[in-house]
Every structure is written in C-alpha cells, then in structure tokens.
Design an enzyme around this catalytic site. Structure first.
Site, PDB file in Angstrom:
ATOM      1  CD  GLU A   1      -1.350  -1.270  -3.754  1.00  0.00           C
ATOM      2  OE1 GLU A   1      -1.365  -1.379  -2.512  1.00  0.00           O
ATOM      3  OE2 GLU A   1      -2.042  -1.972  -4.500  1.00  0.00           O
TER       4      GLU A   1
ATOM      5  N   GLY B   1       0.812  -1.217   0.000  1.00  0.00           N
ATOM      6  CA  GLY B   1       0.000   0.000   0.000  1.00  0.00           C
ATOM      7  C   GLY B   1       0.845   1.265   0.000  1.00  0.00           C
TER       8      GLY B   1
HETATM    9  N1  DAK Z   1       1.810  -3.586   8.883  1.00  0.00           N
HETATM   10  C1  DAK Z   1       1.849  -3.533  10.230  1.00  0.00           C
HETATM   11  N2  DAK Z   1       2.994  -3.340  10.926  1.00  0.00           N
HETATM   12  C2  DAK Z   1       4.132  -3.186  10.248  1.00  0.00           C
HETATM   13  C3  DAK Z   1       4.157  -3.221   8.811  1.00  0.00           C
HETATM   14  C4  DAK Z   1       2.921  -3.426   8.112  1.00  0.00           C
HETATM   15  N3  DAK Z   1       2.827  -3.426   6.796  1.00  0.00           N
HETATM   16  N4  DAK Z   1       5.431  -3.050   8.425  1.00  0.00           N
HETATM   17  C5  DAK Z   1       6.172  -2.913   9.543  1.00  0.00           C
HETATM   18  N5  DAK Z   1       5.395  -2.979  10.640  1.00  0.00           N
HETATM   19  C6  DAK Z   1       5.785  -2.887  12.032  1.00  0.00           C
HETATM   20  C7  DAK Z   1       6.480  -4.170  12.502  1.00  0.00           C
HETATM   21  O1  DAK Z   1       5.530  -5.135  12.874  1.00  0.00           O
HETATM   22  C8  DAK Z   1       7.289  -3.651  13.685  1.00  0.00           C
HETATM   23  O2  DAK Z   1       6.413  -3.487  14.783  1.00  0.00           O
HETATM   24  P1  DAK Z   1       6.892  -3.905  16.286  1.00  0.00           P
HETATM   25  O3  DAK Z   1       7.275  -5.334  16.193  1.00  0.00           O
HETATM   26  O4  DAK Z   1       8.075  -2.982  16.555  1.00  0.00           O
HETATM   27  O5  DAK Z   1       5.702  -3.609  17.135  1.00  0.00           O
HETATM   28  C9  DAK Z   1       7.692  -2.261  13.242  1.00  0.00           C
HETATM   29  O6  DAK Z   1       6.782  -1.879  12.198  1.00  0.00           O
HETATM   30  C10 DAK Z   1       9.098  -2.218  12.674  1.00  0.00           C
HETATM   31  O7  DAK Z   1       9.189  -3.185  11.639  1.00  0.00           O
HETATM   32  P2  DAK Z   1      10.353  -4.309  11.581  1.00  0.00           P
HETATM   33  O8  DAK Z   1      10.816  -4.627  12.964  1.00  0.00           O
HETATM   34  O9  DAK Z   1       9.850  -5.404  10.737  1.00  0.00           O
HETATM   35  O10 DAK Z   1      11.495  -3.476  10.865  1.00  0.00           O
HETATM   36  P3  DAK Z   1      12.642  -4.057   9.923  1.00  0.00           P
HETATM   37  O11 DAK Z   1      13.571  -2.940   9.671  1.00  0.00           O
HETATM   38  O12 DAK Z   1      13.208  -5.330  10.479  1.00  0.00           O
HETATM   39  O13 DAK Z   1      11.903  -4.436   8.550  1.00  0.00           O
HETATM   40  C11 DAK Z   1      10.401  -4.036   6.694  1.00  0.00           C
HETATM   41  C12 DAK Z   1      11.330  -3.420   7.779  1.00  0.00           C
HETATM   42  C13 DAK Z   1       9.656  -2.927   5.982  1.00  0.00           C
HETATM   43  C14 DAK Z   1      11.258  -4.813   5.671  1.00  0.00           C
HETATM   44  C15 DAK Z   1       9.427  -5.033   7.392  1.00  0.00           C
HETATM   45  O14 DAK Z   1       8.799  -4.321   8.463  1.00  0.00           O
HETATM   46  C16 DAK Z   1       8.377  -5.537   6.471  1.00  0.00           C
HETATM   47  O15 DAK Z   1       8.627  -6.414   5.629  1.00  0.00           O
HETATM   48  N6  DAK Z   1       7.146  -5.000   6.631  1.00  0.00           N
HETATM   49  C17 DAK Z   1       6.008  -5.466   5.865  1.00  0.00           C
HETATM   50  C18 DAK Z   1       6.107  -4.956   4.476  1.00  0.00           C
HETATM   51  C19 DAK Z   1       4.986  -5.482   3.621  1.00  0.00           C
HETATM   52  O16 DAK Z   1       4.856  -6.671   3.364  1.00  0.00           O
HETATM   53  N7  DAK Z   1       4.163  -4.553   3.190  1.00  0.00           N
HETATM   54  C20 DAK Z   1       3.052  -4.853   2.347  1.00  0.00           C
HETATM   55  C21 DAK Z   1       1.862  -5.080   3.221  1.00  0.00           C
HETATM   56  S1  DAK Z   1       0.577  -5.752   2.254  1.00  0.00           S
HETATM   57  C22 DAK Z   1      -6.287  -5.115  -0.232  1.00  0.00           C
HETATM   58  C23 DAK Z   1      -6.050  -3.913   0.366  1.00  0.00           C
HETATM   59  C24 DAK Z   1      -4.775  -3.545   0.633  1.00  0.00           C
HETATM   60  C25 DAK Z   1      -3.722  -4.326   0.327  1.00  0.00           C
HETATM   61  C26 DAK Z   1      -3.966  -5.551  -0.265  1.00  0.00           C
HETATM   62  C27 DAK Z   1      -5.224  -5.932  -0.553  1.00  0.00           C
HETATM   63  N8  DAK Z   1      -7.607  -5.517  -0.528  1.00  0.00           N
HETATM   64  C28 DAK Z   1      -8.641  -5.160   0.348  1.00  0.00           C
HETATM   65  C29 DAK Z   1      -7.847  -6.435  -1.578  1.00  0.00           C
HETATM   66  C30 DAK Z   1      -2.397  -3.930   0.672  1.00  0.00           C
HETATM   67  C31 DAK Z   1      -1.512  -4.835   1.086  1.00  0.00           C
HETATM   68  C32 DAK Z   1      -0.237  -4.456   1.648  1.00  0.00           C
HETATM   69  O17 DAK Z   1       0.179  -3.319   1.700  1.00  0.00           O
END
Ligand code: DAK
Length: 274
Positions: free
Chosen positions: A111, A108
């Site tokens: 996006e 997102g």
């Molecule tokens: N959501 C919630 N919390 C998140 C987050 C996320 N997307 N990204 C990071 N955080 C939180 C982590 O849980 C952590 O929280 P605490 O454990 O400290 O409480 C804090 O932020 C710091 O993150 P990290 O400890 O993981 O930090 P790192 O430096 O180790 O890693 C990172 C950074 C960005 C590589 C990692 O945090 C990561 O991979 N985050 C997730 C990235 C990701 O996969 N993003 C895409 C999300 S999916 C839809 C509507 C919308 C969508 C899809 C469909 N429909 C209704 C059909 C959208 C989907 C997405 O965006």
C-alpha cells in the site's frame, strides 16, 4: 530518528525505512517518523524523492502485526488514520516520489508503494495484500489504490485470494514500472546486487526528473492525481489551470526561449523555478 534515514543530494532525497530486524514493518513510531521526515524535506532544493527499505530482503513487510494484534476497534481506527494520513501525504506530496521496492512489499508495504508516483523493484520483490488471511481488510488504501492501478478485477482477485505475486507478475499487471536484476561479470560473479542496481536506477530516474522544470513537474503530478478523481470535463479544466499556471514562470520563459534559440552551441542551464 530511530527508524527513518534521510539523505539529500543533487535535488534528490532518499528516505529509507530502517527497521530491518522486523523486515521494515510499519509500527506507529515508523509512521510518525516518516510523517516528520516528509515535513522536513526542503522543497526549495529537493525535486524528487525515493522511498526504500533497509536491507536486501524487504521493502516493507506490512503494518506491524504485533502492534496491531491487541488493538481495540477505536485503536485500530486511530492506527488506520495515522497510516492513511502519512500515505496520503506521500501521494499528494508536491514533488514526485519513486518507490524502490527491494524485496517484500506486503499489506501496508504494498500500500505504501502504491501511494508513491512510480514503483521500481528488484527481481526478488514480492507484492501482496494478505489481510483477509489475518481477519482484516487492507486498511491503508489497498482496496482503492490497487483497483485504480491494476483494474478492479485483478485487484479483487489478489485481495480476495490474499495471494502474493513476484516481480515479473507485478510487472505484467502494471503494478510496477520496471524490474531490476543483479549484475554479474563474465565469470558469473555478482558485481552489483539487485538492490544496488535498483537504487542506482531509481536515483538516475529521480535525477532526470529533478533536471526538468520544477513547477511544471509539480503541476503534472497534481493534474494527474486530481484529474483521476474527476470526470473528463472537470479533469480537463484542472489541466488547463495547471498549464496556465506555468506561464510567466522563469522556467517556462527560459525553456521556450532555449528551444527557439537557433544558436547550436548553447548549453542548457538548470531550471531555476519561480
Ligand atoms: N509485522 C511485524 N513483524 C514482522 C512482520 C510484520 N508485518 N513481518 C515480518 N516481521 C518480523 C517477524 O516477526 C520476524 O521477527 P523475529 O521473529 O525475528 O523477531 C522478522 O520480521 C523476520 O520475519 P520472518 O522470520 O517471518 O522472515 P521469513 O523470511 O521467514 O518470512 C515474510 C518473511 C515476509 C514472508 C513473513 O515475515 C511474513 O509473512 N510477514 C508478514 C507479512 C504480512 O502478512 N504482512 C501484512 C501485514 S497486515 C488497517 C491498517 C493497516 C492494515 C490493515 C488494516 N486498519 C486500521 C483498518 C495493514 C495490514 C497489514 O499490513
């Protein structure tokens, strides 16, 4: 508001998504507050917006995975609609919006940056659509906007592989307009962080846009956006109408008279609209 900061000065508004502990991930509350903030922008004075994230690490690390993890199908659809409505509001907002991408722009986050008119980023920016690794499709317009911005082949590659790309690659494929690095002095000390340089550059660009004739700038945004969704015959008509719409405005009369005036000492006044 808990998660959105907004300040406006000199015709430029800066919206900051302020949830750094979760890397500015988009939960429902962030989306609601962003929606409300956009409704509150004073369009009589603000001529360009900047959207950025709080902290040096992340622009927006995506939709909130914690919140999404327990959604039912109906709730997932409602969450998708909430996001899509705000993203579309940004995309069709009457004035230009510059995304200043300071760090992660994933899912997102990528996006929402693509819903803005222009993307500038710091050299630590990371872009990607990791959704297929989470068992979902991009849900906030990623399949549509990424394909329109970088072409279908490159968009399919990035979305199917869920591979993140760094700023130089995002620049190479045309996802971002410009990449900014920290400034260092002769001794190698950082005098301005990449984020500071990025924000200053975004503000400078926004101020340049804000100085131009507001009705003309708005009409250019509408012409480009609406025209891209139409065939060329219809698109040209869209442009014609928006071009015609500028005539007899104070700005058109003044802008052209200023050009035609042979007095070399004249000073250009700010455009007044209307
Ligand atoms: N959501 C919630 N919390 C998140 C987050 C996320 N997307 N990204 C990071 N955080 C939180 C982590 O849980 C952590 O929280 P605490 O454990 O400290 O409480 C804090 O932020 C710091 O993150 P990290 O400890 O993981 O930090 P790192 O430096 O180790 O890693 C990172 C950074 C960005 C590589 C990692 O945090 C990561 O991979 N985050 C997730 C990235 C990701 O996969 N993003 C895409 C999300 S999916 C839809 C509507 C919308 C969508 C899809 C469909 N429909 C209704 C059909 C959208 C989907 C997405 O965006």
């Amino acid at each position: 508001m808990e998660y959105i900061l907004y300040e406006a000065a000199g015709g430029v508004g800066v919206i900051t998504i302020n949830r750094p502990k979760a890397l500015n991930a988009l939960n429902s509350q962030v989306l609601d507050e962003l929606n409300e903030t956009l409704d509150q922008v004073d369009l009589s004075t603000v001529r360009c917006l900047i959207l950025t994230g709080a902290g040096e690490k992340s622009f927006v690390a995506g939709a909130d995975i914690g919140e999404m993890s327990t959604l039912t199908k109906e709730q997932g659809e409602a969450f998708g609609k909430k996001g899509n409505d705000v993203f579309r509001k940004l995309e069709t907002f009457p004035i230009p919006v510059i995304a200043a991408v300071n760090g992660f722009a994933l899912g997102g986050g990528c996006e929402i940056s693509m819903s803005c008119d222009i993307r500038l980023c710091s050299d630590n920016a990371v872009f990607g659509q990791p959704e297929v690794g989470l068992g979902i499709t991009p849900g906030f317009g990623g399949t549509q906007r990424l394909a329109r911005l970088v072409g279908a082949g490159m968009a399919k590659q990035l979305i199917y592989t869920a591979r993140n790309i760094k700023a130089p690659e995002a620049y190479r494929i045309g996802l971002v307009n410009e990449v900014f690095s920290a400034e260092v002095d002769e001794a190698g000390n950082v005098t301005k962080t990449a984020q500071e340089v990025l924000l200053a550059a975004a503000k400078k660009m926004a101020a340049t846009i804000a100085k131009n004739a507001p009705i003309a700038v708005r009409n250019c945004k509408k012409a480009i956006n609406d025209g891209l969704d139409a065939n060329m015959d219809d698109a040209i008509v869209i442009e014609e109408k928006l071009f015609g719409d500028c005539f007899e405005t104070q700005d058109q009369v003044y802008g052209m008279a200023f050009f035609l005036d042979k007095n070399k000492d004249k000073v250009k006044e700010p455009f007044k609209n209307a």
